[in-house]
Design a protein around this motif. Structure first.
Motif, PDB file in Angstrom:
ATOM      1  N   ALA A  47       0.823  -1.211   0.000  1.00 39.09           N
ATOM      2  CA  ALA A  47       0.000   0.000   0.000  1.00 39.09           C
ATOM      3  C   ALA A  47       0.855   1.259   0.000  1.00 39.09           C
ATOM      4  O   ALA A  47       0.338   2.349  -0.230  1.00 39.09           O
ATOM      5  CB  ALA A  47      -0.926   0.006   1.218  1.00 39.09           C
ATOM      6  N   LEU A  48       2.156   1.113   0.295  1.00 37.38           N
ATOM      7  CA  LEU A  48       3.064   2.255   0.360  1.00 37.38           C
ATOM      8  C   LEU A  48       3.875   2.361  -0.918  1.00 37.38           C
ATOM      9  O   LEU A  48       4.072   1.375  -1.631  1.00 37.38           O
ATOM     10  CB  LEU A  48       4.026   2.112   1.541  1.00 37.38           C
ATOM     11  N   PRO A  49       4.396   3.577  -1.190  1.00 37.84           N
ATOM     12  CA  PRO A  49       5.352   3.706  -2.293  1.00 37.84           C
ATOM     13  C   PRO A  49       6.569   2.817  -2.031  1.00 37.84           C
ATOM     14  O   PRO A  49       6.950   2.618  -0.869  1.00 37.84           O
ATOM     15  CB  PRO A  49       5.726   5.196  -2.263  1.00 37.84           C
ATOM     16  N   PRO A  50       7.204   2.278  -3.059  1.00 34.95           N
ATOM     17  CA  PRO A  50       8.351   1.384  -2.865  1.00 34.95           C
ATOM     18  C   PRO A  50       9.445   1.972  -1.988  1.00 34.95           C
ATOM     19  O   PRO A  50      10.079   1.253  -1.210  1.00 34.95           O
ATOM     20  CB  PRO A  50       8.846   1.150  -4.300  1.00 34.95           C
ATOM     21  N   SER A  51       9.669   3.300  -2.082  1.00 36.25           N
ATOM     22  CA  SER A  51      10.746   3.922  -1.313  1.00 36.25           C
ATOM     23  C   SER A  51      10.463   3.972   0.181  1.00 36.25           C
ATOM     24  O   SER A  51      11.368   4.233   0.982  1.00 36.25           O
ATOM     25  CB  SER A  51      11.002   5.343  -1.839  1.00 36.25           C
ATOM     26  N   MET A  52       9.213   3.731   0.604  1.00 33.96           N
ATOM     27  CA  MET A  52       8.864   3.787   2.021  1.00 33.96           C
ATOM     28  C   MET A  52       8.565   2.413   2.605  1.00 33.96           C
ATOM     29  O   MET A  52       8.323   2.284   3.801  1.00 33.96           O
ATOM     30  CB  MET A  52       7.649   4.709   2.218  1.00 33.96           C
ATOM     31  N   GLN A  53       8.592   1.391   1.792  1.00 30.96           N
ATOM     32  CA  GLN A  53       8.217   0.058   2.266  1.00 30.96           C
ATOM     33  C   GLN A  53       9.210  -0.503   3.280  1.00 30.96           C
ATOM     34  O   GLN A  53       8.822  -1.205   4.213  1.00 30.96           O
ATOM     35  CB  GLN A  53       8.073  -0.889   1.076  1.00 30.96           C
ATOM     36  N   ALA A  54      10.498  -0.170   3.124  1.00 29.04           N
ATOM     37  CA  ALA A  54      11.503  -0.672   4.060  1.00 29.04           C
ATOM     38  C   ALA A  54      11.254  -0.144   5.464  1.00 29.04           C
ATOM     39  O   ALA A  54      11.377  -0.877   6.456  1.00 29.04           O
ATOM     40  CB  ALA A  54      12.902  -0.288   3.589  1.00 29.04           C
ATOM     41  N   SER A  55      10.885   1.120   5.577  1.00 30.25           N
ATOM     42  CA  SER A  55      10.592   1.700   6.888  1.00 30.25           C
ATOM     43  C   SER A  55       9.357   1.054   7.496  1.00 30.25           C
ATOM     44  O   SER A  55       9.302   0.803   8.706  1.00 30.25           O
ATOM     45  CB  SER A  55      10.385   3.214   6.759  1.00 30.25           C
ATOM     46  N   PHE A  56       8.373   0.767   6.665  1.00 31.55           N
ATOM     47  CA  PHE A  56       7.158   0.103   7.140  1.00 31.55           C
ATOM     48  C   PHE A  56       7.492  -1.280   7.714  1.00 31.55           C
ATOM     49  O   PHE A  56       7.048  -1.640   8.802  1.00 31.55           O
ATOM     50  CB  PHE A  56       6.163  -0.031   5.999  1.00 31.55           C
ATOM     51  N   VAL A  57       8.287  -2.042   6.971  1.00 30.72           N
ATOM     52  CA  VAL A  57       8.656  -3.385   7.421  1.00 30.72           C
ATOM     53  C   VAL A  57       9.495  -3.318   8.693  1.00 30.72           C
ATOM     54  O   VAL A  57       9.310  -4.117   9.629  1.00 30.72           O
ATOM     55  CB  VAL A  57       9.410  -4.131   6.302  1.00 30.72           C
ATOM     56  N   ALA A  58      10.430  -2.350   8.769  1.00 30.86           N
ATOM     57  CA  ALA A  58      11.328  -2.250   9.921  1.00 30.86           C
ATOM     58  C   ALA A  58      10.602  -1.825  11.186  1.00 30.86           C
ATOM     59  O   ALA A  58      10.956  -2.251  12.290  1.00 30.86           O
ATOM     60  CB  ALA A  58      12.461  -1.273   9.614  1.00 30.86           C
ATOM     61  N   ASN A  59       9.572  -0.989  11.052  1.00 29.56           N
ATOM     62  CA  ASN A  59       8.925  -0.407  12.227  1.00 29.56           C
ATOM     63  C   ASN A  59       7.555  -0.985  12.547  1.00 29.56           C
ATOM     64  O   ASN A  59       7.032  -0.744  13.633  1.00 29.56           O
ATOM     65  CB  ASN A  59       8.811   1.113  12.056  1.00 29.56           C
ATOM     66  N   GLY A  60       6.965  -1.709  11.634  1.00 30.98           N
ATOM     67  CA  GLY A  60       5.714  -2.414  11.898  1.00 30.98           C
ATOM     68  C   GLY A  60       4.610  -1.531  12.435  1.00 30.98           C
ATOM     69  O   GLY A  60       4.261  -0.503  11.838  1.00 30.98           O
ATOM     70  N   TRP A  61       4.063  -1.916  13.581  1.00 31.82           N
ATOM     71  CA  TRP A  61       2.896  -1.226  14.128  1.00 31.82           C
ATOM     72  C   TRP A  61       3.201   0.205  14.515  1.00 31.82           C
ATOM     73  O   TRP A  61       2.296   1.050  14.551  1.00 31.82           O
ATOM     74  CB  TRP A  61       2.339  -1.987  15.332  1.00 31.82           C
ATOM     75  N   ILE A  62       4.474   0.533  14.796  1.00 33.72           N
ATOM     76  CA  ILE A  62       4.814   1.920  15.136  1.00 33.72           C
ATOM     77  C   ILE A  62       4.629   2.811  13.907  1.00 33.72           C
ATOM     78  O   ILE A  62       4.157   3.946  14.014  1.00 33.72           O
ATOM     79  CB  ILE A  62       6.250   2.011  15.680  1.00 33.72           C
ATOM     80  N   PHE A  63       4.990   2.297  12.741  1.00 35.09           N
ATOM     81  CA  PHE A  63       4.760   3.041  11.506  1.00 35.09           C
ATOM     82  C   PHE A  63       3.266   3.255  11.291  1.00 35.09           C
ATOM     83  O   PHE A  63       2.829   4.359  10.943  1.00 35.09           O
ATOM     84  CB  PHE A  63       5.359   2.279  10.319  1.00 35.09           C
ATOM     85  N   VAL A  64       2.481   2.206  11.505  1.00 31.54           N
ATOM     86  CA  VAL A  64       1.026   2.318  11.353  1.00 31.54           C
ATOM     87  C   VAL A  64       0.463   3.310  12.370  1.00 31.54           C
ATOM     88  O   VAL A  64      -0.410   4.128  12.034  1.00 31.54           O
ATOM     89  CB  VAL A  64       0.357   0.945  11.507  1.00 31.54           C
ATOM     90  N   ALA A  65       0.961   3.270  13.612  1.00 36.32           N
ATOM     91  CA  ALA A  65       0.494   4.212  14.638  1.00 36.32           C
ATOM     92  C   ALA A  65       0.809   5.645  14.230  1.00 36.32           C
ATOM     93  O   ALA A  65      -0.016   6.558  14.419  1.00 36.32           O
ATOM     94  CB  ALA A  65       1.147   3.885  15.977  1.00 36.32           C
ATOM     95  N   HIS A  66       1.989   5.841  13.663  1.00 37.55           N
ATOM     96  CA  HIS A  66       2.377   7.199  13.241  1.00 37.55           C
ATOM     97  C   HIS A  66       1.478   7.711  12.122  1.00 37.55           C
ATOM     98  O   HIS A  66       0.954   8.835  12.211  1.00 37.55           O
ATOM     99  CB  HIS A  66       3.831   7.200  12.775  1.00 37.55           C
ATOM    100  N   THR A  67       1.307   6.917  11.094  1.00 42.94           N
ATOM    101  CA  THR A  67       0.511   7.385   9.962  1.00 42.94           C
ATOM    102  C   THR A  67      -0.954   7.565  10.345  1.00 42.94           C
ATOM    103  O   THR A  67      -1.601   8.518   9.899  1.00 42.94           O
ATOM    104  CB  THR A  67       0.627   6.409   8.780  1.00 42.94           C
TER     105      THR A  67
END
Length: 218
Positions: A47-67
């Motif tokens: 669901a994210l742009p390719p350039s942001m997918q690594a951060s999503f995978v690395a941070n998991g639920w914290i990334f989801v909480a932030h967005t």
């Protein structure tokens, strides 16, 4: 004890800096960006742009909480600019304001966790970290003035707070321009980490300064 009439009077703030067409544009942008950002609740990196997918995978639920928290702050904060709920339903305005402060705190705290994982280097890390710290501090100041019934100061600090919240809008608008020139997020994130919020802050400070000048000469 304060009478109900006096209590209502505390919420009859002067007309905001945003109304009419500018407010309508802000509401459209805030809800467009906010609702699109809520798609990350799916937990699907695609669901994210390719350039942001690594951060999503690395941070998991914290990334989801932030967005998610940032998206909710963006939408709730935009509605707070409207004079209608503030004047007609002050209780709704107060509870929406409390929710806004909570969402900002969650968004800023999770941003501080995520910022070191920015792939484009230390400049982006420092820029986004500074944004998160400023966002948290300015919003806390606005909340403190509301609690102490200093509503004119509350209004000014919440304008500053929303200037930082609206970095989510500025970042995406600027990114669209960069992508038109073939640049992706990682290539420009160092610049975006500063350009998405410093101009917003400067614009609000200029508007507040001009408003003070007009009142002084009236």
């Amino acid at each position: 004890m304060r009478s109900s009439a006096d209590a209502d009077g505390l919420y009859r703030l002067r007309p905001g800096l945003l109304r009419g067409v500018p407010l309508a544009v802000l509401l459209i942008l805030a809800f467009a960006v906010g609702l699109v950002s809520l798609r990350y609740l799916s937990g699907d990196p695609a669901a994210l742009p390719p350039s942001m997918q690594a951060s999503f995978v690395a941070n998991g639920w914290i990334f989801v909480a932030h967005t998610t928290a940032s998206a909710l702050a963006l939408m709730v904060g935009a509605v707070q600019f409207s004079a209608l709920p503030r004047r007609c339903w002050p209780g709704v305005h107060r509870w929406a304001g409390r929710s806004y402060v909570l969402f900002c705190a969650m968004g800023a705290a999770s941003a501080l966790w995520i910022a070191p994982d920015v792939e484009s280097g230390w400049v982006a890390t420092l820029g986004f970290s500074a944004l998160a710290v400023a966002w948290m501090a300015v919003t806390a100041q606005g909340w403190r003035h509301a609690v102490n019934l200093r509503f004119d100061l509350h209004r000014r600090w919440m304008l500053r707070s929303y200037a930082l919240t609206a970095a989510a809008i500025s970042l995406r608008l600027q990114l669209l321009v960069f992508e038109a020139f073939g640049l992706d997020y990682n290539q420009v994130s160092a610049l975006l980490s500063l350009s998405c919020w410093l101009p917003n802050v400067a614009a609000v400070e200029a508007a507040l300064y001009l408003a003070r000048r007009r009142r002084a000469t009236a």
